[in-house]
Design an enzyme around this catalytic site. Structure first.
Site, PDB file in Angstrom:
ATOM      1  N   SER A  76      -3.437  -3.344  -1.031  1.00  0.00           N
ATOM      2  CA  SER A  76      -2.213  -4.105  -0.508  1.00  0.00           C
ATOM      3  C   SER A  76      -2.766  -5.312  -0.033  1.00  0.00           C
ATOM      4  O   SER A  76      -3.852  -5.401   0.727  1.00  0.00           O
ATOM      5  CB  SER A  76      -1.914  -3.177   0.852  1.00  0.00           C
ATOM      6  OG  SER A  76      -0.806  -3.754   1.500  1.00  0.00           O
ATOM      7  N   GLY A  81       0.883  -1.117  -0.048  1.00  0.00           N
ATOM      8  CA  GLY A  81      -0.095   0.008   0.110  1.00  0.00           C
ATOM      9  C   GLY A  81       0.828   1.254   0.095  1.00  0.00           C
ATOM     10  O   GLY A  81       0.703   2.104  -0.762  1.00  0.00           O
ATOM     11  N   THR A  82       1.997   1.127   0.626  1.00  0.00           N
ATOM     12  CA  THR A  82       2.786   2.515   0.916  1.00  0.00           C
ATOM     13  C   THR A  82       3.449   2.781  -0.432  1.00  0.00           C
ATOM     14  O   THR A  82       3.347   3.944  -1.001  1.00  0.00           O
ATOM     15  CB  THR A  82       3.994   2.133   1.855  1.00  0.00           C
ATOM     16  OG1 THR A  82       3.232   2.121   3.247  1.00  0.00           O
ATOM     17  CG2 THR A  82       4.571   3.511   2.158  1.00  0.00           C
ATOM     18  N   GLN A 128      -8.170  -0.439   2.742  1.00  0.00           N
ATOM     19  CA  GLN A 128      -9.027  -1.140   3.611  1.00  0.00           C
ATOM     20  C   GLN A 128     -10.289  -1.571   3.163  1.00  0.00           C
ATOM     21  O   GLN A 128     -10.957  -2.178   3.641  1.00  0.00           O
ATOM     22  CB  GLN A 128      -9.221  -0.150   5.001  1.00  0.00           C
ATOM     23  CG  GLN A 128      -8.041   0.315   5.591  1.00  0.00           C
ATOM     24  CD  GLN A 128      -7.590  -0.760   6.437  1.00  0.00           C
ATOM     25  OE1 GLN A 128      -8.496  -1.641   6.995  1.00  0.00           O
ATOM     26  NE2 GLN A 128      -6.480  -0.666   6.952  1.00  0.00           N
ATOM     27  N   ASN A 158      -8.734   4.001   7.599  1.00  0.00           N
ATOM     28  CA  ASN A 158      -8.193   2.755   8.365  1.00  0.00           C
ATOM     29  C   ASN A 158      -8.228   2.739   9.798  1.00  0.00           C
ATOM     30  O   ASN A 158      -8.150   1.911  10.608  1.00  0.00           O
ATOM     31  CB  ASN A 158      -6.528   2.656   8.126  1.00  0.00           C
ATOM     32  CG  ASN A 158      -5.905   3.930   8.237  1.00  0.00           C
ATOM     33  OD1 ASN A 158      -6.022   4.677   7.458  1.00  0.00           O
ATOM     34  ND2 ASN A 158      -4.852   3.896   9.096  1.00  0.00           N
ATOM     35  N   THR A 195      12.445  -7.040 -10.352  1.00  0.00           N
ATOM     36  CA  THR A 195      11.701  -8.205 -10.433  1.00  0.00           C
ATOM     37  C   THR A 195      10.739  -8.307  -9.498  1.00  0.00           C
ATOM     38  O   THR A 195      10.597  -8.088  -8.470  1.00  0.00           O
ATOM     39  CB  THR A 195      12.922  -9.318 -10.197  1.00  0.00           C
ATOM     40  OG1 THR A 195      13.892  -9.264 -11.210  1.00  0.00           O
ATOM     41  CG2 THR A 195      12.285 -10.646 -10.452  1.00  0.00           C
ATOM     42  N   CYS A 251      -0.413   1.352  11.977  1.00  0.00           N
ATOM     43  CA  CYS A 251       0.678   1.423  10.916  1.00  0.00           C
ATOM     44  C   CYS A 251       1.626   2.460  11.483  1.00  0.00           C
ATOM     45  O   CYS A 251       2.923   2.422  11.149  1.00  0.00           O
ATOM     46  CB  CYS A 251       0.073   1.979   9.434  1.00  0.00           C
ATOM     47  SG  CYS A 251      -0.971   0.634   9.086  1.00  0.00           S
ATOM     48  N   HIS A 283      -1.888  -7.788   2.211  1.00  0.00           N
ATOM     49  CA  HIS A 283      -1.939  -8.250   3.565  1.00  0.00           C
ATOM     50  C   HIS A 283      -3.212  -7.684   4.185  1.00  0.00           C
ATOM     51  O   HIS A 283      -3.434  -8.028   5.413  1.00  0.00           O
ATOM     52  CB  HIS A 283      -0.870  -8.095   4.289  1.00  0.00           C
ATOM     53  CG  HIS A 283      -0.430  -6.256   4.842  1.00  0.00           C
ATOM     54  ND1 HIS A 283      -0.755  -6.084   5.906  1.00  0.00           N
ATOM     55  CD2 HIS A 283      -0.013  -5.586   4.144  1.00  0.00           C
ATOM     56  CE1 HIS A 283      -0.117  -4.730   6.274  1.00  0.00           C
ATOM     57  NE2 HIS A 283      -0.042  -4.267   4.918  1.00  0.00           N
TER      58      HIS A 283
HETATM   59  N1  PLP Z   1      -3.052   3.050   3.209  1.00  0.00           N
HETATM   60  C1  PLP Z   1      -3.948   2.613   4.302  1.00  0.00           C
HETATM   61  C2  PLP Z   1      -5.433   3.068   4.414  1.00  0.00           C
HETATM   62  C3  PLP Z   1      -3.611   1.766   5.326  1.00  0.00           C
HETATM   63  O1  PLP Z   1      -4.367   1.282   6.028  1.00  0.00           O
HETATM   64  C4  PLP Z   1      -2.263   1.338   4.977  1.00  0.00           C
HETATM   65  C5  PLP Z   1      -1.608   0.238   6.086  1.00  0.00           C
HETATM   66  O2  PLP Z   1      -1.977   0.354   7.384  1.00  0.00           O
HETATM   67  C6  PLP Z   1      -1.282   1.562   4.006  1.00  0.00           C
HETATM   68  C7  PLP Z   1      -1.822   2.443   3.148  1.00  0.00           C
HETATM   69  C8  PLP Z   1       0.054   1.081   3.811  1.00  0.00           C
HETATM   70  O3  PLP Z   1       0.074  -0.151   3.443  1.00  0.00           O
HETATM   71  P1  PLP Z   1       1.392  -1.259   3.634  1.00  0.00           P
HETATM   72  O4  PLP Z   1       1.320  -1.627   4.855  1.00  0.00           O
HETATM   73  O5  PLP Z   1       1.090  -2.422   2.559  1.00  0.00           O
HETATM   74  O6  PLP Z   1       2.345  -0.430   3.074  1.00  0.00           O
END
Ligand code: PLP
Length: 407
Positions: free
Chosen positions: A200, A73-74, A180, A152, A238, A326, A202
């Site tokens: 993302s 996600g990041t 989310q 989140n 990769t 996070c 996970h």
């Molecule tokens: N965006 C939202 C809304 C999130 O809740 C999170 C993670 O908590 C992220 C982005 C970041 O995702 P990642 O942990 O896969 O980098």
């Protein structure tokens, strides 16, 4: 004594689903090669990559070439925001909301240092971006607007379809962080009308360290890292093929089970909230006035330090988070609750319970048995210490705080 742990931190990460493990096990041999290699092994890996791309594209209702695989996600948020802005003229405006994840907010801040113009929109006390505020912020130099699908910390859902239509009508690219969403909300891109969408794995039963960015065909975007031509040149390096295979399976499962899981979990979440409201004084449910994800309950216990309650719950076998997991490496109060206008006393005492598809009614009942006396004990420590003959978990809290709470 019931020793089963209760995991209510699914917004931080979800357990890997058994079906996903199975899919990854089945793909492990082919995924062991480089999909960019031209030999037979590489071609097998490329077929696996292609079929995974086709499968996620089918769930999202988009073309396969519009999918870029990332590390999560990041990275997807950074690529969406910084990649789009760097393709626009310096001095262009970017608009986002004050309740975005740090992955968007920090990217916007970094771009502001580089000469792009940020506008960070306030939200109402219910956590929602107002359409008029959004529309008024867009100008002729707006290159990008980014508003998350669901928050989140509070679960508050933004009016993405309307925001996206407004931005596009004004010539701006619209990004949504939908990290989310997949277990709980429809994520077909044609209905949402967005140009860019981050996911993302996970957060919906897939593996950690893999995600994707949907980018509408024709959206100008600069890669953020230099390297080879993978992912249509948008994201060199990769691919994490095994992770991508797991993500494709997890996304299909999330989409297939979403409606039934949402109804069931909303019922459990509502019974947790009404149970807390009727058994614990001086509480408030944050975001209660807005449409919310069915799985998140963000509740403030006035006058309490949320970290102390988090540790007490952890000792009692219940995993939750304080503010945003996070970023809970720091004990900074939540920027989301601050943007919603919550006073510090309420902000400091905020706990997030986030359910997963596997959460049960028995677990909620158990939380409702354990929580009220814990809150009472923390609010009246001398009485509780005398009764329990211990420090109520404060020693462990101090130890963890000193370690810096990395998770
Ligand atoms: N965006 C939202 C809304 C999130 O809740 C999170 C993670 O908590 C992220 C982005 C970041 O995702 P990642 O942990 O896969 O980098």
């Amino acid at each position: 004594m019931n020793s089963e742990r209760i995991y209510l931190d699914n917004a931080a990460t979800t357990p890997l689903r058994a079906e996903v493990v199975e899919a990854m096990r089945g793909a492990a041999v082919d995924a062991d090669y480089n999909p960019s290699s031209l030999h037979a092994e590489g071609r097998k890996a490329a077929r696996l990559l292609d079929s995974s791309r086709d499968r996620v594209a089918a769930v999202l209702g988009v073309h396969r070439n519009e999918i870029t695989f990332t590390s999560g996600g990041t990275e997807s948020d950074n690529l969406a925001v910084a990649g789009t802005m760097r393709a626009a003229a310096r001095g262009s405006q970017m608009v986002c909301s004050a309740v975005e994840h740090h992955a968007v907010l920090a990217a916007v801040r970094a771009l502001a240092d580089d000469g792009y113009r940020p506008t960070v929109l306030s939200v109402g006390s219910d956590g929602r971006v107002e359409l008029e505020t959004f529309s008024a912020a867009l100008g002729s130099s707006t290159a990008l607007a980014s508003v998350m699908y669901a928050n989140n910390e509070t679960g508050v859902i933004q009016p993405i379809t309307e925001l996206a239509a407004t931005a596009r009508a004004r010539g701006a690219v619209f990004h949504t962080d939908a990290v989310q969403a997949p277990d709980w909300l429809p994520i077909q891109v044609p209905s949402l009308g967005v140009d860019l969408l981050s996911l993302s794995a996970h957060k919906f039963g897939g593996p950690k360290g893999v995600g994707l960015l949907y980018a509408r065909r024709g959206t100008a975007m600069h890669p953020l890292i230099a390297g080879g031509g993978q992912e249509f040149g948008r994201r060199p390096g990769t691919e994490n093929l095994l992770g991508i295979t797991g993500m494709a399976r997890a996304l299909e499962l999330a989409a297939a089970e979403r409606a039934a899981a949402s109804d069931r979990i909303r019922g459990l979440r509502d019974s947790l909230e009404s149970g807390i409201a009727s058994s614990v004084p001086d509480v408030r449910i944050n975001g209660a006035g807005a449409d919310r994800l069915p799985n998140i309950c963000n509740v403030s216990f006035n006058g309490l330090e949320s970290a102390a309650l988090l540790v007490a719950l952890d000792l009692a076998g219940i995993a939750v988070s304080a503010g945003s997991a996070c970023t809970s490496g720091s004990l900074e109060p939540s920027h989301v609750l601050a943007a919603m206008g919550l006073e510090p006393g309420w902000r400091r005492g905020a706990i997030r319970f986030s359910f997963g598809p596997g959460t049960t009614a028995a677990q909620v009942d158990r939380v409702l048995t354990i929580l009220p006396p814990l809150v009472d004990g923390l609010r009246h420590p001398s009485t509780a210490r005398a009764a329990a003959g211990n420090d109520g978990g404060m020693g462990r809290l101090k130890e963890r705080t000193a370690r810096g709470w990395r998770q």
